[in-house]
Write a protein that holds these residues in place. Structure first.
Motif, PDB file in Angstrom:
ATOM      1  N   GLY A  87      66.965   1.908  32.061  1.00  0.00           N
ATOM      2  CA  GLY A  87      66.808   3.056  32.885  1.00  0.00           C
ATOM      3  C   GLY A  87      65.251   3.573  32.454  1.00  0.00           C
ATOM      4  O   GLY A  87      64.410   2.891  32.106  1.00  0.00           O
ATOM      5  N   PRO A  88      64.979   4.772  33.019  1.00  0.00           N
ATOM      6  CA  PRO A  88      63.399   5.055  32.974  1.00  0.00           C
ATOM      7  C   PRO A  88      63.009   5.335  31.713  1.00  0.00           C
ATOM      8  O   PRO A  88      61.978   5.132  31.180  1.00  0.00           O
ATOM      9  CB  PRO A  88      63.582   6.537  33.702  1.00  0.00           C
ATOM     10  N   ARG A  89      64.009   5.669  30.793  1.00  0.00           N
ATOM     11  CA  ARG A  89      63.644   5.942  29.293  1.00  0.00           C
ATOM     12  C   ARG A  89      64.437   5.150  28.211  1.00  0.00           C
ATOM     13  O   ARG A  89      64.559   5.421  26.962  1.00  0.00           O
ATOM     14  CB  ARG A  89      63.695   7.469  28.957  1.00  0.00           C
ATOM     15  N   ASP A  90      65.284   4.286  28.696  1.00  0.00           N
ATOM     16  CA  ASP A  90      66.228   3.571  27.799  1.00  0.00           C
ATOM     17  C   ASP A  90      65.939   2.021  27.905  1.00  0.00           C
ATOM     18  O   ASP A  90      65.595   1.527  28.905  1.00  0.00           O
ATOM     19  CB  ASP A  90      67.645   3.692  28.119  1.00  0.00           C
ATOM     20  N   ARG A  91      66.063   1.457  26.602  1.00  0.00           N
ATOM     21  CA  ARG A  91      65.657   0.045  26.524  1.00  0.00           C
ATOM     22  C   ARG A  91      66.584  -0.646  25.462  1.00  0.00           C
ATOM     23  O   ARG A  91      67.125   0.079  24.431  1.00  0.00           O
ATOM     24  CB  ARG A  91      64.346  -0.258  26.093  1.00  0.00           C
ATOM     25  N   LEU A  92      66.916  -1.783  25.818  1.00  0.00           N
ATOM     26  CA  LEU A  92      67.446  -2.703  24.902  1.00  0.00           C
ATOM     27  C   LEU A  92      66.165  -3.600  24.180  1.00  0.00           C
ATOM     28  O   LEU A  92      65.404  -4.366  24.910  1.00  0.00           O
ATOM     29  CB  LEU A  92      68.635  -3.604  25.338  1.00  0.00           C
ATOM     30  N   LEU A  93      66.206  -3.763  22.714  1.00  0.00           N
ATOM     31  CA  LEU A  93      65.360  -4.650  22.285  1.00  0.00           C
ATOM     32  C   LEU A  93      66.121  -5.659  21.359  1.00  0.00           C
ATOM     33  O   LEU A  93      67.151  -5.356  20.556  1.00  0.00           O
ATOM     34  CB  LEU A  93      64.498  -3.718  21.369  1.00  0.00           C
ATOM     35  N   LEU A  94      65.548  -6.869  21.367  1.00  0.00           N
ATOM     36  CA  LEU A  94      66.025  -7.804  20.424  1.00  0.00           C
ATOM     37  C   LEU A  94      65.033  -8.086  19.457  1.00  0.00           C
ATOM     38  O   LEU A  94      63.965  -8.427  19.483  1.00  0.00           O
ATOM     39  CB  LEU A  94      66.276  -9.246  21.168  1.00  0.00           C
ATOM     40  N   ILE A  95      65.302  -7.794  18.168  1.00  0.00           N
ATOM     41  CA  ILE A  95      64.257  -7.674  16.813  1.00  0.00           C
ATOM     42  C   ILE A  95      64.830  -8.852  15.858  1.00  0.00           C
ATOM     43  O   ILE A  95      65.934  -9.106  15.665  1.00  0.00           O
ATOM     44  CB  ILE A  95      64.554  -6.251  16.120  1.00  0.00           C
ATOM     45  N   GLN A  96      63.674  -9.395  15.443  1.00  0.00           N
ATOM     46  CA  GLN A  96      64.103 -10.442  14.478  1.00  0.00           C
ATOM     47  C   GLN A  96      63.306 -10.042  13.448  1.00  0.00           C
ATOM     48  O   GLN A  96      62.056  -9.643  12.814  1.00  0.00           O
ATOM     49  CB  GLN A  96      63.553 -11.996  14.738  1.00  0.00           C
ATOM     50  N   VAL A  97      64.330  -9.959  11.980  1.00  0.00           N
ATOM     51  CA  VAL A  97      63.747  -9.589  10.727  1.00  0.00           C
ATOM     52  C   VAL A  97      64.223 -10.722   9.871  1.00  0.00           C
ATOM     53  O   VAL A  97      65.229 -10.766   9.424  1.00  0.00           O
ATOM     54  CB  VAL A  97      64.447  -8.019  10.186  1.00  0.00           C
ATOM     55  N   GLY A  98      62.984 -11.233   9.235  1.00  0.00           N
ATOM     56  CA  GLY A  98      63.610 -12.536   8.477  1.00  0.00           C
ATOM     57  C   GLY A  98      64.188 -13.521   9.342  1.00  0.00           C
ATOM     58  O   GLY A  98      63.564 -13.958  10.340  1.00  0.00           O
ATOM     59  N   LYS A  99      65.336 -13.986   8.942  1.00  0.00           N
ATOM     60  CA  LYS A  99      66.156 -14.898   9.829  1.00  0.00           C
ATOM     61  C   LYS A  99      67.408 -14.274  10.436  1.00  0.00           C
ATOM     62  O   LYS A  99      68.176 -15.065  11.114  1.00  0.00           O
ATOM     63  CB  LYS A  99      66.832 -15.668   8.751  1.00  0.00           C
ATOM     64  N   GLU A 100      67.466 -12.909  10.526  1.00  0.00           N
ATOM     65  CA  GLU A 100      68.322 -12.069  11.180  1.00  0.00           C
ATOM     66  C   GLU A 100      68.103 -11.445  12.470  1.00  0.00           C
ATOM     67  O   GLU A 100      66.708 -10.920  12.366  1.00  0.00           O
ATOM     68  CB  GLU A 100      68.861 -10.973  10.134  1.00  0.00           C
ATOM     69  N   SER A 110      66.956   8.579  20.267  1.00  0.00           N
ATOM     70  CA  SER A 110      67.462   7.721  18.883  1.00  0.00           C
ATOM     71  C   SER A 110      67.357   6.369  19.139  1.00  0.00           C
ATOM     72  O   SER A 110      66.717   5.822  20.283  1.00  0.00           O
ATOM     73  CB  SER A 110      68.889   8.059  19.049  1.00  0.00           C
ATOM     74  N   ILE A 111      67.318   5.526  17.975  1.00  0.00           N
ATOM     75  CA  ILE A 111      67.188   4.239  18.112  1.00  0.00           C
ATOM     76  C   ILE A 111      68.540   3.759  17.200  1.00  0.00           C
ATOM     77  O   ILE A 111      68.708   4.159  15.884  1.00  0.00           O
ATOM     78  CB  ILE A 111      65.978   3.587  16.937  1.00  0.00           C
ATOM     79  N   GLU A 112      69.336   2.813  17.817  1.00  0.00           N
ATOM     80  CA  GLU A 112      70.610   2.664  17.168  1.00  0.00           C
ATOM     81  C   GLU A 112      70.742   0.867  17.002  1.00  0.00           C
ATOM     82  O   GLU A 112      70.368   0.328  18.158  1.00  0.00           O
ATOM     83  CB  GLU A 112      71.777   3.092  17.986  1.00  0.00           C
ATOM     84  N   ALA A 113      71.074   0.559  15.966  1.00  0.00           N
ATOM     85  CA  ALA A 113      71.599  -0.994  15.804  1.00  0.00           C
ATOM     86  C   ALA A 113      72.637  -1.066  16.475  1.00  0.00           C
ATOM     87  O   ALA A 113      73.922  -0.645  16.081  1.00  0.00           O
ATOM     88  CB  ALA A 113      71.541  -1.438  14.555  1.00  0.00           C
ATOM     89  N   LEU A 114      72.852  -1.845  17.643  1.00  0.00           N
ATOM     90  CA  LEU A 114      73.996  -2.158  18.434  1.00  0.00           C
ATOM     91  C   LEU A 114      74.832  -3.193  17.964  1.00  0.00           C
ATOM     92  O   LEU A 114      76.162  -3.234  17.867  1.00  0.00           O
ATOM     93  CB  LEU A 114      73.943  -2.334  19.873  1.00  0.00           C
ATOM     94  N   HIS A 115      74.228  -4.435  17.405  1.00  0.00           N
ATOM     95  CA  HIS A 115      74.771  -5.659  17.057  1.00  0.00           C
ATOM     96  C   HIS A 115      74.054  -6.358  16.196  1.00  0.00           C
ATOM     97  O   HIS A 115      72.766  -6.656  16.591  1.00  0.00           O
ATOM     98  CB  HIS A 115      75.068  -6.281  18.274  1.00  0.00           C
ATOM     99  N   VAL A 116      74.524  -6.853  15.110  1.00  0.00           N
ATOM    100  CA  VAL A 116      73.736  -7.855  14.388  1.00  0.00           C
ATOM    101  C   VAL A 116      74.148  -9.345  14.752  1.00  0.00           C
ATOM    102  O   VAL A 116      75.537  -9.436  14.645  1.00  0.00           O
ATOM    103  CB  VAL A 116      73.862  -7.683  12.793  1.00  0.00           C
ATOM    104  N   LEU A 117      73.417 -10.295  15.324  1.00  0.00           N
ATOM    105  CA  LEU A 117      74.004 -11.416  15.679  1.00  0.00           C
ATOM    106  C   LEU A 117      74.336 -12.320  14.667  1.00  0.00           C
ATOM    107  O   LEU A 117      73.505 -12.598  13.628  1.00  0.00           O
ATOM    108  CB  LEU A 117      72.723 -12.163  16.732  1.00  0.00           C
ATOM    109  N   ALA A 118      75.612 -13.070  14.658  1.00  0.00           N
ATOM    110  CA  ALA A 118      75.808 -14.037  13.683  1.00  0.00           C
ATOM    111  C   ALA A 118      74.885 -15.265  13.836  1.00  0.00           C
ATOM    112  O   ALA A 118      74.598 -15.897  12.723  1.00  0.00           O
ATOM    113  CB  ALA A 118      77.366 -14.319  13.527  1.00  0.00           C
ATOM    114  N   GLU A 119      74.813 -15.766  15.159  1.00  0.00           N
ATOM    115  CA  GLU A 119      74.007 -16.942  15.231  1.00  0.00           C
ATOM    116  C   GLU A 119      72.683 -16.561  15.932  1.00  0.00           C
ATOM    117  O   GLU A 119      72.852 -15.761  17.124  1.00  0.00           O
ATOM    118  CB  GLU A 119      74.721 -17.751  16.059  1.00  0.00           C
ATOM    119  N   PRO A 120      71.453 -16.673  15.406  1.00  0.00           N
ATOM    120  CA  PRO A 120      70.188 -16.491  16.058  1.00  0.00           C
ATOM    121  C   PRO A 120      70.117 -17.044  17.549  1.00  0.00           C
ATOM    122  O   PRO A 120      70.622 -18.140  18.041  1.00  0.00           O
ATOM    123  CB  PRO A 120      69.268 -16.948  15.113  1.00  0.00           C
TER     124      PRO A 120
END
Length: 150
Positions: A87-100, A110-120
């Motif tokens: 939306g005008p002010r909402d985004r989804l981000l895919l972030i990589q931290v190390g191998k996760e 706010s910033i919320e972690a929605l899901h930690v991916l099991a498989e990159p």
């Protein structure tokens, strides 16, 4: 690079001092109406001084950009792999931290972690740059499209 920056600043300072000394009149000189400088001469001096200052600003901006691009960027631990505007002010981000990889929801409050991916997720090399649409379009219009240069 720092040596070049210092030399450029020293040269700009020397030019400024030369211009300043050339325009200073002795204290004993008396300016009488009708003698001395004309309005056209003063205007020319004003325009040349303005151009000198603007040139110095652009030179320093260029040098700053060169110094920032020369800094090593491989030391980053957190990397943005992808971005999707919801939306005008909402985004989804895919972030990589190390191998996760983490899917994050970003809103103005706010910033919320929605899901930690099991498989990159495998991200193509061309799609790794998460450039906002406006900035990407502006770069294309300016003829500096980064996709074509990879």
């Amino acid at each position: 690079m720092r040596r070049l920056l210092h030399r450029s600043l020293a040269l700009a300072g020397a030019l400024y001092v030369d211009v300043a000394l050339a325009t200073v009149q002795p204290a004993a000189a008396v300016v009488t109406p009708g003698s001395g400088t004309s309005a056209a001469g003063q205007l020319t001096q004003l325009v040349l001084g303005l151009l000198l200052v603007l040139g110095l600003i652009f030179l320093l901006a260029w040098l700053l950009r060169r110094v920032q691009n020369a800094a090593p960027g491989s030391g980053q631990v957190i990397e943005i792999l992808g971005s999707r505007t919801l939306g005008p002010r909402d985004r989804l981000l895919l972030i990589q931290v190390g191998k996760e990889q983490i899917l994050i929801g970003h809103t103005p409050g706010s910033i919320e972690a929605l899901h930690v991916l099991a498989e990159p997720v495998e991200v193509p090399a061309g799609a790794r740059q998460a450039t906002p649409e406006f900035a990407q379009r502006l770069m294309e219009l300016m003829g500096k499209d980064q996709k074509g240069r990879s």
